[in-house]
Design a protein around this motif. Structure first.
Motif, PDB file in Angstrom:
ATOM      1  N   PRO A   1       0.789  -1.235   0.000  1.00 27.70           N
ATOM      2  CA  PRO A   1       0.000   0.000   0.000  1.00 27.70           C
ATOM      3  C   PRO A   1       0.816   1.279   0.000  1.00 27.70           C
ATOM      4  O   PRO A   1       0.248   2.371   0.040  1.00 27.70           O
ATOM      5  CB  PRO A   1      -0.810  -0.111   1.293  1.00 27.70           C
ATOM      6  CG  PRO A   1       0.070  -0.907   2.208  1.00 27.70           C
ATOM      7  CD  PRO A   1       0.778  -1.900   1.322  1.00 27.70           C
ATOM      8  N   GLY A   2       2.165   1.171  -0.017  1.00 30.13           N
ATOM      9  CA  GLY A   2       2.956   2.386   0.034  1.00 30.13           C
ATOM     10  C   GLY A   2       4.420   2.137  -0.260  1.00 30.13           C
ATOM     11  O   GLY A   2       4.810   1.085  -0.769  1.00 30.13           O
ATOM     12  N   LEU A   3       5.234   3.148   0.086  1.00 25.74           N
ATOM     13  CA  LEU A   3       6.659   3.141  -0.202  1.00 25.74           C
ATOM     14  C   LEU A   3       7.447   3.216   1.104  1.00 25.74           C
ATOM     15  O   LEU A   3       6.901   3.539   2.160  1.00 25.74           O
ATOM     16  CB  LEU A   3       7.004   4.330  -1.110  1.00 25.74           C
ATOM     17  CG  LEU A   3       6.175   4.425  -2.399  1.00 25.74           C
ATOM     18  CD1 LEU A   3       6.446   5.741  -3.120  1.00 25.74           C
ATOM     19  CD2 LEU A   3       6.455   3.243  -3.317  1.00 25.74           C
ATOM     20  N   PHE A   4       8.762   2.970   0.996  1.00 23.10           N
ATOM     21  CA  PHE A   4       9.558   2.780   2.207  1.00 23.10           C
ATOM     22  C   PHE A   4      10.661   3.826   2.346  1.00 23.10           C
ATOM     23  O   PHE A   4      11.370   4.145   1.390  1.00 23.10           O
ATOM     24  CB  PHE A   4      10.174   1.384   2.203  1.00 23.10           C
ATOM     25  CG  PHE A   4       9.154   0.290   2.099  1.00 23.10           C
ATOM     26  CD1 PHE A   4       8.297   0.027   3.160  1.00 23.10           C
ATOM     27  CD2 PHE A   4       9.021  -0.461   0.944  1.00 23.10           C
ATOM     28  CE1 PHE A   4       7.338  -0.963   3.074  1.00 23.10           C
ATOM     29  CE2 PHE A   4       8.066  -1.460   0.848  1.00 23.10           C
ATOM     30  CZ  PHE A   4       7.216  -1.710   1.918  1.00 23.10           C
ATOM     31  N   ALA A   5      10.783   4.310   3.568  1.00 21.93           N
ATOM     32  CA  ALA A   5      11.871   5.205   3.955  1.00 21.93           C
ATOM     33  C   ALA A   5      12.050   5.069   5.460  1.00 21.93           C
ATOM     34  O   ALA A   5      11.103   4.743   6.188  1.00 21.93           O
ATOM     35  CB  ALA A   5      11.559   6.650   3.580  1.00 21.93           C
ATOM     36  N   SER A   6      13.243   5.323   5.936  1.00 27.26           N
ATOM     37  CA  SER A   6      13.535   5.200   7.369  1.00 27.26           C
ATOM     38  C   SER A   6      12.580   6.076   8.169  1.00 27.26           C
ATOM     39  O   SER A   6      12.412   7.264   7.874  1.00 27.26           O
ATOM     40  CB  SER A   6      14.980   5.611   7.633  1.00 27.26           C
ATOM     41  OG  SER A   6      15.875   4.782   6.911  1.00 27.26           O
TER      42      SER A   6
ATOM     43  N   CYS B   1      12.779   2.509  12.555  1.00 29.78           N
ATOM     44  CA  CYS B   1      12.902   1.589  11.430  1.00 29.78           C
ATOM     45  C   CYS B   1      13.843   2.183  10.382  1.00 29.78           C
ATOM     46  O   CYS B   1      13.404   2.848   9.437  1.00 29.78           O
ATOM     47  CB  CYS B   1      11.531   1.318  10.823  1.00 29.78           C
ATOM     48  SG  CYS B   1      10.350   0.552  11.952  1.00 29.78           S
ATOM     49  N   SER B   2      15.128   1.945  10.563  1.00 26.86           N
ATOM     50  CA  SER B   2      16.116   2.404   9.582  1.00 26.86           C
ATOM     51  C   SER B   2      16.178   1.466   8.390  1.00 26.86           C
ATOM     52  O   SER B   2      16.250   1.904   7.236  1.00 26.86           O
ATOM     53  CB  SER B   2      17.502   2.497  10.223  1.00 26.86           C
ATOM     54  OG  SER B   2      17.553   3.509  11.195  1.00 26.86           O
ATOM     55  N   ALA B   3      16.180   0.162   8.665  1.00 23.21           N
ATOM     56  CA  ALA B   3      16.423  -0.850   7.637  1.00 23.21           C
ATOM     57  C   ALA B   3      15.152  -1.186   6.872  1.00 23.21           C
ATOM     58  O   ALA B   3      14.665  -2.317   6.881  1.00 23.21           O
ATOM     59  CB  ALA B   3      17.018  -2.099   8.267  1.00 23.21           C
ATOM     60  N   VAL B   4      14.590  -0.187   6.204  1.00 25.86           N
ATOM     61  CA  VAL B   4      13.424  -0.405   5.348  1.00 25.86           C
ATOM     62  C   VAL B   4      13.776   0.050   3.937  1.00 25.86           C
ATOM     63  O   VAL B   4      14.539   0.997   3.751  1.00 25.86           O
ATOM     64  CB  VAL B   4      12.178   0.351   5.862  1.00 25.86           C
ATOM     65  CG1 VAL B   4      11.709  -0.220   7.181  1.00 25.86           C
ATOM     66  CG2 VAL B   4      12.454   1.844   6.005  1.00 25.86           C
ATOM     67  N   GLY B   5      13.254  -0.623   2.956  1.00 23.87           N
ATOM     68  CA  GLY B   5      13.559  -0.284   1.572  1.00 23.87           C
ATOM     69  C   GLY B   5      13.162  -1.405   0.644  1.00 23.87           C
ATOM     70  O   GLY B   5      12.116  -2.048   0.834  1.00 23.87           O
ATOM     71  N   VAL B   6      13.986  -1.679  -0.344  1.00 21.21           N
ATOM     72  CA  VAL B   6      13.726  -2.742  -1.311  1.00 21.21           C
ATOM     73  C   VAL B   6      14.975  -3.611  -1.351  1.00 21.21           C
ATOM     74  O   VAL B   6      16.008  -3.211  -1.901  1.00 21.21           O
ATOM     75  CB  VAL B   6      13.409  -2.180  -2.709  1.00 21.21           C
ATOM     76  CG1 VAL B   6      13.094  -3.321  -3.667  1.00 21.21           C
ATOM     77  CG2 VAL B   6      12.237  -1.202  -2.640  1.00 21.21           C
ATOM     78  N   GLU B   7      14.879  -4.800  -0.790  1.00 22.48           N
ATOM     79  CA  GLU B   7      16.064  -5.643  -0.624  1.00 22.48           C
ATOM     80  C   GLU B   7      16.669  -6.086  -1.950  1.00 22.48           C
ATOM     81  O   GLU B   7      17.881  -6.323  -2.044  1.00 22.48           O
ATOM     82  CB  GLU B   7      15.710  -6.855   0.240  1.00 22.48           C
ATOM     83  CG  GLU B   7      16.917  -7.619   0.747  1.00 22.48           C
ATOM     84  CD  GLU B   7      16.565  -8.591   1.847  1.00 22.48           C
ATOM     85  OE1 GLU B   7      17.023  -9.748   1.763  1.00 22.48           O
ATOM     86  OE2 GLU B   7      15.828  -8.203   2.781  1.00 22.48           O
ATOM     87  N   GLU B   8      15.845  -6.197  -2.978  1.00 22.66           N
ATOM     88  CA  GLU B   8      16.364  -6.621  -4.285  1.00 22.66           C
ATOM     89  C   GLU B   8      17.449  -5.684  -4.802  1.00 22.66           C
ATOM     90  O   GLU B   8      18.314  -6.089  -5.578  1.00 22.66           O
ATOM     91  CB  GLU B   8      15.221  -6.669  -5.302  1.00 22.66           C
ATOM     92  CG  GLU B   8      14.204  -7.764  -5.041  1.00 22.66           C
ATOM     93  CD  GLU B   8      13.083  -7.751  -6.068  1.00 22.66           C
ATOM     94  OE1 GLU B   8      13.302  -7.171  -7.157  1.00 22.66           O
ATOM     95  OE2 GLU B   8      12.012  -8.303  -5.795  1.00 22.66           O
TER      96      GLU B   8
END
Length: 662
Positions: A465-470, A484-491
């Motif tokens: 439902p959304g996008l990721f940032a610390s 939550c620092s470790a958020v993002g796109v692991e790929e």
């Protein structure tokens, strides 16, 4: 009244002033109120015939009022479901909403933008206007986002989970140079002349800060910073994490209920200063000085702008004189410190490098936010203690940085694309694009555009439902240190990530690269339950929709505002032009990216396309899901102070009047 005048004639010529005044004073939906007023008039003593005439006129007028009300209601319903039959002035511009919606206390306005054409210039302008009006409840609110006495920022403030109102007793009183960077950047943008900002953003500048508001804040900040620097010259004009209202005896920050004192370092930053945040601050001051120069030239030497220019230019000069001494690790190192520790904070940083030290392995060699301090040290630092103005040291710095920049191949929308590997691939890592003219470099823009395609496509393909940032987590989401620092796109990341919460400010890089898609995703996240308040957007929401972080912070709110206003890249570029440093900036940044990415990016095109034409066929950023979230339509999904009521959609469409009005 003549006896031979009929009742119809009396009504027709308007010789019943009470009735005339009453019917003129009510709208088409005021039938009940009209009836009460007319009934009162009938009870007044009149001659028998006049009473009969008035009664007849009353019934006739009431019938007209009711008929108009019913017709208006049905016409509004019909136009709502048949917009193609609306008037010519809006037939090509459905769902146009103005800041008047906000003025009606409709802060949950996202639902009115669910079906708009985001490519429409007017839609973008109206949406940004509503966002600015809402977000002023944070970034322009004293004792909410900044201290009214010192002018210095707070990190943020909690809101009441029931009402959605900010709670002054729950400010987060510690702040940092990064928060000041956003605040100063917004102030610089607000002080631009409208023609500098362009046709989209120029008319929106008054919604940021007025000139008086901006000058007042800049004067307070300058006083606070000058006082701090006089007591702690070891910081060299830069900032540790700090207490804007001063500190108590136990070193904890004073809150609003405490008497204010002089600005102090926070308890855990008594004799150290972070480079990353101060790189952001330094370039914000560069942009501010550029705007103040223009104001002073227009207003004159004795103007308020000229006095402010002198104070902020002195601060910039102080930072330039101290930057290399504080943050460069020394001859032959080729590294910039992540944190400069001080032996004695009373020793002026400009006097030499001997007072600063750090862990040699803790350095800024990333190509993310930390690059801003590297550029400041390189382009604007004082290298007189090194031969050839530090040319060899600077070459070492960029050689080391280049070794830590990596391309990642991705197949997106049926095409092979090269993106820059992120640390976590968090949007926060793209902060440098907010403040510096990275997107003026064709190859860099293409790489960053590819990155935003990857970011948005990942959420779209995984039904997120959304996008990721610390970000600070909502209740029920557990992150180390409650952040939550470790958020993002692991790929596309170098590190493992743990995505459990999304945030609207995850859209800010996309807003900069392609406003249509970026604004659409930002709005899509505002549609989540209770993500809009009278002070604007909230921090974050759980991916399952179970909770929101009832918090307002600079990072998670004002970064998006800064992106919607185009960032300060153009202002900084013009200042680099004045200082004859634009070519050096392009050589440093463009050279690093060309070395790592150019061959891969050009091979994707399968043509002899030149770098200047590189972005003409760039893949468009994907839009959010077309299935609109309906949660905001439920009153329980919004705060009591933030409802829009039942606003007729045709009135919303027509609120702006003629096309192009602002």
């Amino acid at each position: 009244m003549p006896a031979d005048v009929s009742c119809v004639e009396q009504i027709a010529v308007g010789n019943i002033p009470q009735l005339q005044a009453t019917t003129a004073a009510v709208g088409p939906l005021g039938a009940a109120t009209t009836y009460d007023k007319i009934a009162g008039l009938i009870r007044k003593p009149l001659q028998a015939r006049s009473k009969l005439c008035l009664l007849a006129g009353t019934l006739f007028g009431l019938a007209i009022v009711v008929a108009v009300a019913v017709a208006a209601q049905h016409l509004d319903h019909w136009f709502t479901h048949h917009p193609e039959h609306s008037t010519n002035e809006v037939e090509d511009e459905p769902w146009v909403i103005t800041p008047a919606l906000w003025n009606d206390q409709c802060c949950s306005f996202a639902k009115h933008f669910k079906s708009v054409d985001w490519q429409d210039f007017n839609v973008q302008q109206q949406f940004i206007a509503n966002v600015l009006a809402a977000e002023r409840g944070f970034f322009a609110a004293p004792n909410v986002s900044f201290d009214a006495e010192s002018g210095m920022t707070f990190d943020g403030i909690a809101i009441n989970e029931t009402t959605g109102e900010p709670m002054p007793s729950e400010i987060r009183p510690t702040s940092a140079a990064s928060k000041e960077a956003i605040h100063l950047s917004l102030l610089a943008l607000a002080l631009q002349e409208p023609e500098e900002a362009g046709s989209l953003l120029g008319p929106l500048l008054p919604l940021v800060y007025s000139k008086e508001e901006a000058f007042d804040l800049l004067e307070k900040k300058a006083t606070s910073l000058e006082h701090f620097d006089s007591r702690y010259p070891g910081f060299g004009g830069f900032l540790p994490w700090f207490c804007g209202r001063g500190a108590k005896e136990d070193k904890s920050c004073r809150r609003l209920q405490d008497p204010a004192g002089p600005m102090e370092p926070s308890f855990d930053w008594q004799d150290s200063v972070p480079a990353l945040d101060n790189g952001q601050l330094a370039w914000a001051i560069v942009a501010l000085v550029r705007v103040l120069e223009d104001h002073a030239a227009r207003d004159g030497e004795s103007s308020r702008a000229a006095a402010l220019l002198q104070r902020w230019s002195h601060r910039l000069a102080r930072m330039r004189a101290s930057a290399v001494n504080l943050f460069y690790n020394g001859q032959g190192s080729g590294t910039v410190r992540s944190i400069a520790n001080l032996h004695n904070r009373s020793v002026d940083a400009a006097t030499g490098p001997q007072n600063a030290w750090s862990d040699a392995n803790y350095v800024l060699n990333d190509a993310y936010e930390g690059e801003m301090m590297v550029l400041f040290v390189d382009l604007l630092g004082n290298w007189t203690n090194y031969s050839s103005d530090g040319a060899e040291e600077k070459a070492l710095i960029w050689s080391d940085k280049e070794a830590h920049v990596f391309p990642v191949q991705a197949n997106l929308q049926g095409a092979n694309m090269t993106v820059q590997q992120g640390f976590w691939f968090s949007s926060h890592e793209q902060w440098k694009t907010l403040q510096l003219p990275y997107l003026d470099l064709p190859l860099v823009k293409r790489i960053f555009t590819n990155g935003e395609v990857a970011r948005l496509a990942y959420s779209l393909d995984h039904d997120l439902p959304g996008l990721f940032a610390s970000v600070n987590p909502p209740p029920g989401v557990n992150c180390p240190g409650n952040y939550c620092s470790a958020v993002g796109v692991e790929e596309y990341a170098a590190q493992q990530v743990d995505d459990a919460a999304a945030t609207p400010y995850g859209a800010f890089p996309a807003i900069l690269v392609e406003p249509a898609a970026g604004l659409a995703w930002y709005n899509h996240m505002l549609l989540q339950p209770r993500m809009q308040s009278m002070a604007g957007s909230l921090e974050a929401f759980a991916l399952n929709g179970s909770a929101v972080a009832s918090l307002l912070t600079w990072d998670a709110k004002a970064t998006s505002v800064l992106a919607m206003l185009g960032g300060t890249g153009a202002i900084v570029r013009s200042q680099l032009d004045r200082m004859n440093l634009t070519a050096t900036f392009e050589q440093r940044v463009g050279g690093m990216y060309a070395s790592v990415f150019q061959q891969a990016v050009m091979s994707e095109l399968g043509s002899n396309e030149s770098l200047s034409e590189l972005n003409s066929n760039a893949t468009q950023l994907p839009m959010p899901p077309s299935a609109a979230i309906a949660m905001q339509d439920n009153p329980e999904s919004r705060y009591p102070s933030c409802g829009c009521g039942e606003i007729p959609q045709r009135r919303l469409r027509r609120a702006r009047g003629k096309r192009g009005e602002t």
